[in-house]
Design a protein around this motif. Structure first.
Motif, mmCIF file in Angstrom:
data_model
loop_
_atom_site.group_PDB
_atom_site.id
_atom_site.type_symbol
_atom_site.label_atom_id
_atom_site.label_comp_id
_atom_site.label_asym_id
_atom_site.label_seq_id
_atom_site.Cartn_x
_atom_site.Cartn_y
_atom_site.Cartn_z
ATOM 1 N N GLY A 51 -38.281 37.060 15.022
ATOM 2 C CA GLY A 51 -37.373 38.195 14.990
ATOM 3 C C GLY A 51 -36.895 38.505 13.593
ATOM 4 N N LEU A 52 -36.390 39.697 13.432
ATOM 5 C CA LEU A 52 -35.867 40.125 12.139
ATOM 6 C C LEU A 52 -34.445 40.665 12.259
ATOM 7 C CD1 LEU A 52 -39.041 41.950 10.793
ATOM 8 C CD2 LEU A 52 -38.259 39.640 10.284
ATOM 9 N N ALA A 53 -33.886 40.586 13.443
ATOM 10 C CA ALA A 53 -32.539 41.106 13.666
ATOM 11 C C ALA A 53 -31.507 40.187 13.023
ATOM 12 C CB ALA A 53 -32.270 41.220 15.168
ATOM 13 N N PRO A 54 -30.368 40.752 12.623
ATOM 14 C CA PRO A 54 -29.319 39.895 12.058
ATOM 15 C C PRO A 54 -28.741 38.974 13.123
ATOM 16 C CG PRO A 54 -28.490 42.111 12.388
ATOM 17 C CD PRO A 54 -29.961 42.144 12.704
ATOM 18 N N ALA A 55 -28.265 37.826 12.707
ATOM 19 C CA ALA A 55 -27.574 36.919 13.619
ATOM 20 C C ALA A 55 -26.128 37.399 13.724
ATOM 21 C CB ALA A 55 -27.631 35.489 13.090
ATOM 22 N N VAL A 56 -25.706 37.713 14.918
ATOM 23 C CA VAL A 56 -24.357 38.223 15.148
ATOM 24 C C VAL A 56 -23.538 37.116 15.802
ATOM 25 C CG1 VAL A 56 -22.989 39.963 16.374
ATOM 26 C CG2 VAL A 56 -25.212 40.571 15.395
ATOM 27 N N GLU A 57 -22.376 36.827 15.245
ATOM 28 C CA GLU A 57 -21.506 35.774 15.759
ATOM 29 C C GLU A 57 -20.593 36.319 16.850
ATOM 30 O OE1 GLU A 57 -21.135 32.481 15.334
ATOM 31 O OE2 GLU A 57 -22.933 32.501 14.097
ATOM 32 N N PRO A 58 -20.654 35.757 18.059
ATOM 33 C CA PRO A 58 -19.767 36.198 19.131
ATOM 34 C C PRO A 58 -18.282 36.108 18.757
ATOM 35 C CG PRO A 58 -21.529 34.869 20.040
ATOM 36 C CD PRO A 58 -21.626 34.777 18.544
ATOM 37 N N ARG A 59 -17.917 35.166 17.896
ATOM 38 C CA ARG A 59 -16.517 35.045 17.447
ATOM 39 C C ARG A 59 -16.001 36.346 16.833
ATOM 40 N NH1 ARG A 59 -13.899 30.350 17.265
ATOM 41 N NH2 ARG A 59 -15.070 28.434 17.527
ATOM 42 N N ALA A 60 -16.886 37.098 16.190
ATOM 43 C CA ALA A 60 -16.476 38.351 15.561
ATOM 44 C C ALA A 60 -15.979 39.361 16.588
ATOM 45 C CB ALA A 60 -17.641 38.948 14.767
ATOM 46 N N PHE A 61 -16.332 39.168 17.855
ATOM 47 C CA PHE A 61 -15.907 40.056 18.928
ATOM 48 C C PHE A 61 -14.854 39.402 19.809
ATOM 49 C CE2 PHE A 61 -20.267 41.212 17.832
ATOM 50 C CZ PHE A 61 -20.063 42.535 17.468
ATOM 51 N N GLY A 62 -14.291 38.289 19.322
ATOM 52 C CA GLY A 62 -13.236 37.623 20.059
ATOM 53 C C GLY A 62 -13.698 36.552 21.028
ATOM 54 N N SER A 64 -14.267 33.299 21.321
ATOM 55 C CA SER A 64 -14.052 32.044 20.597
ATOM 56 C C SER A 64 -14.448 30.813 21.412
ATOM 57 C CB SER A 64 -12.597 31.936 20.168
ATOM 58 O OG SER A 64 -11.753 31.989 21.296
ATOM 59 N N MET A 65 -14.646 30.963 22.700
ATOM 60 C CA MET A 65 -15.036 29.836 23.542
ATOM 61 C C MET A 65 -16.540 29.832 23.756
ATOM 62 S SD MET A 65 -12.173 29.566 26.448
ATOM 63 C CE MET A 65 -12.709 27.910 26.783
ATOM 64 N N LEU A 66 -17.092 28.633 23.722
ATOM 65 C CA LEU A 66 -18.511 28.442 23.963
ATOM 66 C C LEU A 66 -18.623 27.367 25.026
ATOM 67 C CD1 LEU A 66 -21.434 28.818 22.156
ATOM 68 C CD2 LEU A 66 -20.957 26.402 22.030
ATOM 69 N N ALA A 67 -19.447 27.605 26.019
ATOM 70 C CA ALA A 67 -19.622 26.625 27.091
ATOM 71 C C ALA A 67 -21.093 26.543 27.481
ATOM 72 C CB ALA A 67 -18.778 27.001 28.302
ATOM 73 N N PHE A 68 -21.431 25.393 28.036
ATOM 74 C CA PHE A 68 -22.763 25.180 28.582
ATOM 75 C C PHE A 68 -22.583 24.960 30.076
ATOM 76 C CE2 PHE A 68 -22.943 23.973 24.164
ATOM 77 C CZ PHE A 68 -24.058 24.664 23.732
ATOM 78 N N ILE A 69 -23.256 25.773 30.868
ATOM 79 C CA ILE A 69 -23.125 25.718 32.316
ATOM 80 C C ILE A 69 -24.471 25.310 32.905
ATOM 81 C CG2 ILE A 69 -22.386 26.951 34.389
ATOM 82 C CD1 ILE A 69 -20.260 27.186 32.250
ATOM 83 N N HIS A 70 -24.483 24.187 33.623
ATOM 84 C CA HIS A 70 -25.678 23.736 34.331
ATOM 85 C C HIS A 70 -25.665 24.394 35.709
ATOM 86 C CE1 HIS A 70 -26.745 20.356 31.628
ATOM 87 N NE2 HIS A 70 -25.457 20.418 31.341
ATOM 88 N N LEU A 71 -26.784 24.988 36.088
ATOM 89 C CA LEU A 71 -26.903 25.610 37.399
ATOM 90 C C LEU A 71 -27.911 24.835 38.243
ATOM 91 C CD1 LEU A 71 -27.241 29.398 36.454
ATOM 92 C CD2 LEU A 71 -25.154 28.097 36.856
ATOM 93 N N HIS A 106 -26.022 28.999 28.165
ATOM 94 C CA HIS A 106 -25.121 29.004 27.018
ATOM 95 C C HIS A 106 -24.297 30.275 27.182
ATOM 96 C CE1 HIS A 106 -25.050 29.271 22.307
ATOM 97 N NE2 HIS A 106 -23.851 29.181 22.818
ATOM 98 N N VAL A 107 -22.997 30.128 27.395
ATOM 99 C CA VAL A 107 -22.142 31.282 27.642
ATOM 100 C C VAL A 107 -20.986 31.313 26.651
ATOM 101 C CG1 VAL A 107 -22.723 31.257 30.106
ATOM 102 C CG2 VAL A 107 -20.607 30.195 29.338
ATOM 103 N N VAL A 108 -20.430 32.499 26.466
ATOM 104 C CA VAL A 108 -19.258 32.671 25.623
ATOM 105 C C VAL A 108 -18.163 33.349 26.434
ATOM 106 C CG1 VAL A 108 -20.534 32.765 23.435
ATOM 107 C CG2 VAL A 108 -20.126 34.876 24.707
ATOM 108 N N ALA A 109 -16.919 33.128 25.999
ATOM 109 C CA ALA A 109 -15.773 33.763 26.649
ATOM 110 C C ALA A 109 -14.641 33.867 25.627
ATOM 111 C CB ALA A 109 -15.323 32.944 27.864
ATOM 112 N N ARG A 110 -13.712 34.744 25.913
ATOM 113 C CA ARG A 110 -12.564 34.916 25.009
ATOM 114 C C ARG A 110 -11.483 33.867 25.247
ATOM 115 N NH1 ARG A 110 -14.102 40.457 25.866
ATOM 116 N NH2 ARG A 110 -14.629 41.370 23.861
ATOM 117 N N ASP A 111 -11.362 33.420 26.504
ATOM 118 C CA ASP A 111 -10.344 32.427 26.851
ATOM 119 C C ASP A 111 -10.750 31.751 28.157
ATOM 120 O OD1 ASP A 111 -9.642 34.236 28.957
ATOM 121 O OD2 ASP A 111 -8.165 35.204 27.666
ATOM 122 N N THR A 112 -9.929 30.814 28.625
ATOM 123 C CA THR A 112 -10.285 30.069 29.836
ATOM 124 C C THR A 112 -10.305 30.952 31.070
ATOM 125 O OG1 THR A 112 -7.982 29.365 30.076
ATOM 126 C CG2 THR A 112 -9.483 27.842 28.965
#
Length: 160
Positions: A51-62, A64-71, A106-112
């Motif tokens: 790929g050639l797309a820029p790496a965008v940080e989810p933190r920049a959009f608020g 701040s939480m990162l979680a790993f969910i096993h299904l 791999h999921v992101v969220a703003r808060d709990t």
């Protein structure tokens, strides 16, 4: 595809100086621009460069939480579950895995509260039997490939 030393040198330059153009890389490598362009295209087509797309940080959009969910999935539902997961924007990656669970998201969220909402959406997907969550505290090593390229342990492999 077999990678040679010119491929490795080009990959190193692309990783170390991603904003430089192919002309600059050709000058650094001491080869013609057309040679670098052809190598670059070949590496793309083989899936070495993905790929050639820029790496965008989810933190920049608020996010701040990162979680790993096993299904845990019902047998035979993998493809439909993955398709349904693509509709959940907070799921930024998913992998089939061995061991406990069938799919690792791999999921992101703003808060709990938002994380709980995302988990509830995952549980509601037909074919998802159970979830297990792990919250990431601190990313210690970001996604990286430069050390692999620098190591230069090339082995003929099939890409894609």
């Amino acid at each position: 595809m077999t990678l040679d030393e010119l491929d490795r040198s080009l990959l190193l330059l692309l990783l170390e100086h991603p904003r430089a153009g192919l002309r600059e890389h050709a000058r650094t490598l001491g080869v013609a621009r057309g040679t670098v362009a052809a190598r670059f295209l070949r590496l793309q087509e083989a899936g070495v460069i993905s790929g050639l797309a820029p790496a965008v940080e989810p933190r920049a959009f608020g996010y701040s939480m990162l979680a790993f969910i096993h299904l845990d999935l019902t047998q035979g539902y993998l493809d439909s579950v993955v398709e349904d997961l693509t509709a959940i924007p907070e799921v930024i990656e998913a992998y089939t895995v061995t061991g406990d669970g069938d799919l690792l998201c791999h999921v992101v969220a703003r808060d709990t509260t938002e994380l709980e909402h995302v988990i509830q959406r995952l549980i509601a997907v037909p074919g998802v039997v159970r979830t297990r969550s792990q919250m990431a505290l601190t990313r210690r090593i970001p996604h990286r490939t430069l050390p692999l390229v620098r190591a230069g342990r090339w082995a003929p492999t099939r890409t894609r």
